[in-house]
Design an enzyme around this catalytic site. Sequence first.
Site, PDB file in Angstrom:
ATOM      1  N   LYS A   5      51.374  35.266  42.722  1.00  0.00           N
ATOM      2  CA  LYS A   5      52.087  36.148  43.660  1.00  0.00           C
ATOM      3  C   LYS A   5      53.585  35.837  43.711  1.00  0.00           C
ATOM      4  CE  LYS A   5      48.399  38.019  46.401  1.00  0.00           C
ATOM      5  NZ  LYS A   5      47.811  38.343  47.682  1.00  0.00           N
ATOM      6  N   LYS A  22      42.912  41.052  37.553  1.00  0.00           N
ATOM      7  CA  LYS A  22      41.914  41.531  38.519  1.00  0.00           C
ATOM      8  C   LYS A  22      42.415  42.805  39.219  1.00  0.00           C
ATOM      9  CE  LYS A  22      42.994  39.463  42.932  1.00  0.00           C
ATOM     10  NZ  LYS A  22      42.481  39.546  44.252  1.00  0.00           N
ATOM     11  N   LYS A  65      44.581  45.571  45.478  1.00  0.00           N
ATOM     12  CA  LYS A  65      45.011  46.727  46.273  1.00  0.00           C
ATOM     13  C   LYS A  65      46.527  46.892  46.267  1.00  0.00           C
ATOM     14  CE  LYS A  65      43.329  44.498  50.283  1.00  0.00           C
ATOM     15  NZ  LYS A  65      43.758  43.100  50.116  1.00  0.00           N
TER      16      LYS A  65
HETATM   17  N1  AQP Z   1      39.156  42.408  41.924  1.00  0.00           N
HETATM   18  C1  AQP Z   1      38.330  41.814  42.768  1.00  0.00           C
HETATM   19  N2  AQP Z   1      37.023  41.640  42.445  1.00  0.00           N
HETATM   20  C2  AQP Z   1      36.160  41.049  43.318  1.00  0.00           C
HETATM   21  N3  AQP Z   1      36.544  40.598  44.536  1.00  0.00           N
HETATM   22  C3  AQP Z   1      37.840  40.763  44.895  1.00  0.00           C
HETATM   23  N4  AQP Z   1      38.523  40.452  46.018  1.00  0.00           N
HETATM   24  C4  AQP Z   1      39.802  40.828  45.869  1.00  0.00           C
HETATM   25  N5  AQP Z   1      39.990  41.399  44.679  1.00  0.00           N
HETATM   26  C5  AQP Z   1      38.782  41.373  44.038  1.00  0.00           C
HETATM   27  C6  AQP Z   1      37.924  39.821  47.185  1.00  0.00           C
HETATM   28  O1  AQP Z   1      38.235  40.624  48.312  1.00  0.00           O
HETATM   29  C7  AQP Z   1      38.370  39.764  49.457  1.00  0.00           C
HETATM   30  C8  AQP Z   1      39.584  40.122  50.234  1.00  0.00           C
HETATM   31  O2  AQP Z   1      40.719  39.810  49.530  1.00  0.00           O
HETATM   32  P1  AQP Z   1      42.107  39.758  50.270  1.00  0.00           P
HETATM   33  O3  AQP Z   1      42.534  41.086  50.686  1.00  0.00           O
HETATM   34  O4  AQP Z   1      42.082  38.765  51.358  1.00  0.00           O
HETATM   35  O5  AQP Z   1      43.057  39.159  49.190  1.00  0.00           O
HETATM   36  P2  AQP Z   1      43.108  39.289  47.651  1.00  0.00           P
HETATM   37  O6  AQP Z   1      42.035  38.466  47.006  1.00  0.00           O
HETATM   38  O7  AQP Z   1      44.513  38.920  47.271  1.00  0.00           O
HETATM   39  O8  AQP Z   1      42.791  40.845  47.398  1.00  0.00           O
HETATM   40  P3  AQP Z   1      43.693  41.893  46.691  1.00  0.00           P
HETATM   41  O9  AQP Z   1      42.978  43.207  46.720  1.00  0.00           O
HETATM   42  O10 AQP Z   1      44.151  41.386  45.379  1.00  0.00           O
HETATM   43  O11 AQP Z   1      44.897  42.003  47.710  1.00  0.00           O
HETATM   44  P4  AQP Z   1      46.443  41.872  47.433  1.00  0.00           P
HETATM   45  O12 AQP Z   1      46.731  42.908  46.359  1.00  0.00           O
HETATM   46  O13 AQP Z   1      47.100  42.164  48.733  1.00  0.00           O
HETATM   47  O14 AQP Z   1      46.699  40.479  46.981  1.00  0.00           O
HETATM   48  C9  AQP Z   1      38.345  38.334  48.939  1.00  0.00           C
HETATM   49  O15 AQP Z   1      37.063  37.800  49.179  1.00  0.00           O
HETATM   50  C10 AQP Z   1      38.583  38.474  47.471  1.00  0.00           C
HETATM   51  O16 AQP Z   1      37.954  37.454  46.733  1.00  0.00           O
END
Ligand code: AQP
Length: 330
Positions: free
Chosen positions: A113, A195, A198
């Site tokens: 990040k 991965k 969002k």
């Molecule tokens: N691609 C993914 N596949 C499976 N699980 C995923 N998670 C996130 N992306 C995937 C799981 O979703 C939960 C919530 O995640 P988060 O919002 O707390 O943070 P993150 O992992 O950083 O998710 P994002 O979507 O990638 O958000 P941004 O873009 O804001 O950083 C967690 O349990 C995560 O494992």
Amino acid sequence: MKRILTGIQPSGHITLGNYLGAIRPLLALQNEEDVELLVFIADLHAITVPQDRVALRHNIKELAALFLACGLDLNKAHMFIQSEVPCHNQLGWVMECNSYIGELERMTQFKDKKQKQTDGVSAGLLTYPPLMAADILLYDTDLVPVGEDQKQHLEITRNLASRFNNKYGETFKLPEPYILKTGARVMSLVDPSKKMSKSDSNPKAFISILDDINVAKKKIKSAITDSEGSIRYDVENKPGVSNLLTIYSSLTNESIADLETKYANSNYQVFKEDLANIVGDFLSKIQEKYNYYINSSDLDLILNSGRDLAYHYASRKLQKVYHKMGIGRY
Ligand code: AQP
């Protein structure tokens, strides 16, 4: 009674990746006997990178309504907003004071990040894991359903808990991650080496649960695959097709081996068309329920009662921690 806790950041519109990695295992666990679920919207984590205030406020409620639309059972689950239970920040600080900068700098998520932060890297991005440790340890959590990407943060949570217990005496329960075999790492539809996230700047990379159905279907149909033409699971040589098989299998509960047999004589177009319909049906069911919850006055009542219960649990644990450390007067 087993306590299960999970949080998702309102840092955008939640994706199929978030659903399959975090919400689906949560729904599986809520069917077990003798469980209590605590589900929170991690708005304090979201501000570790810049957010637009109007969008953030909207995304918080949207996420709450989506948790309900996905099927959270309110007989077993309590939902709250992280910033409304200040014990998270308070124990977060204690956890920061028990963390080492070196171990935080080694976190993969921090390294990933920080590359994207062109206007400077916030200290909060570095101290995200101690806050996450606080989120979990406040509630004597047994299990944390997460995607693969959060496994490292679960490990540091366990390390911080053990470090604290060794220094001040038994205080925290050591949580276990709960990671499903299929769907724990859903990949980007335009670059399957990354991965699905969002906050990806390319909306074609992810399927948002609230995407227009036709747009979502188009994203599946235009997902990157390869030129070989055969539908088989091989993450190394066929990451795009393997990712689509993972999504297909997770949404239908058909095994990947069965899907390979089913599509042995098919081409990508047929396979993608079928998956697009499956994704479309899945999204429309959730969206219908979402439209009900987002317009319902129940949402605030549910969040109020979740906040009150979370505060009740968390403040007792925080008091115990402060007492053991000699903070304050009691
Ligand atoms: N691609 C993914 N596949 C499976 N699980 C995923 N998670 C996130 N992306 C995937 C799981 O979703 C939960 C919530 O995640 P988060 O919002 O707390 O943070 P993150 O992992 O950083 O998710 P994002 O979507 O990638 O958000 P941004 O873009 O804001 O950083 C967690 O349990 C995560 O494992």
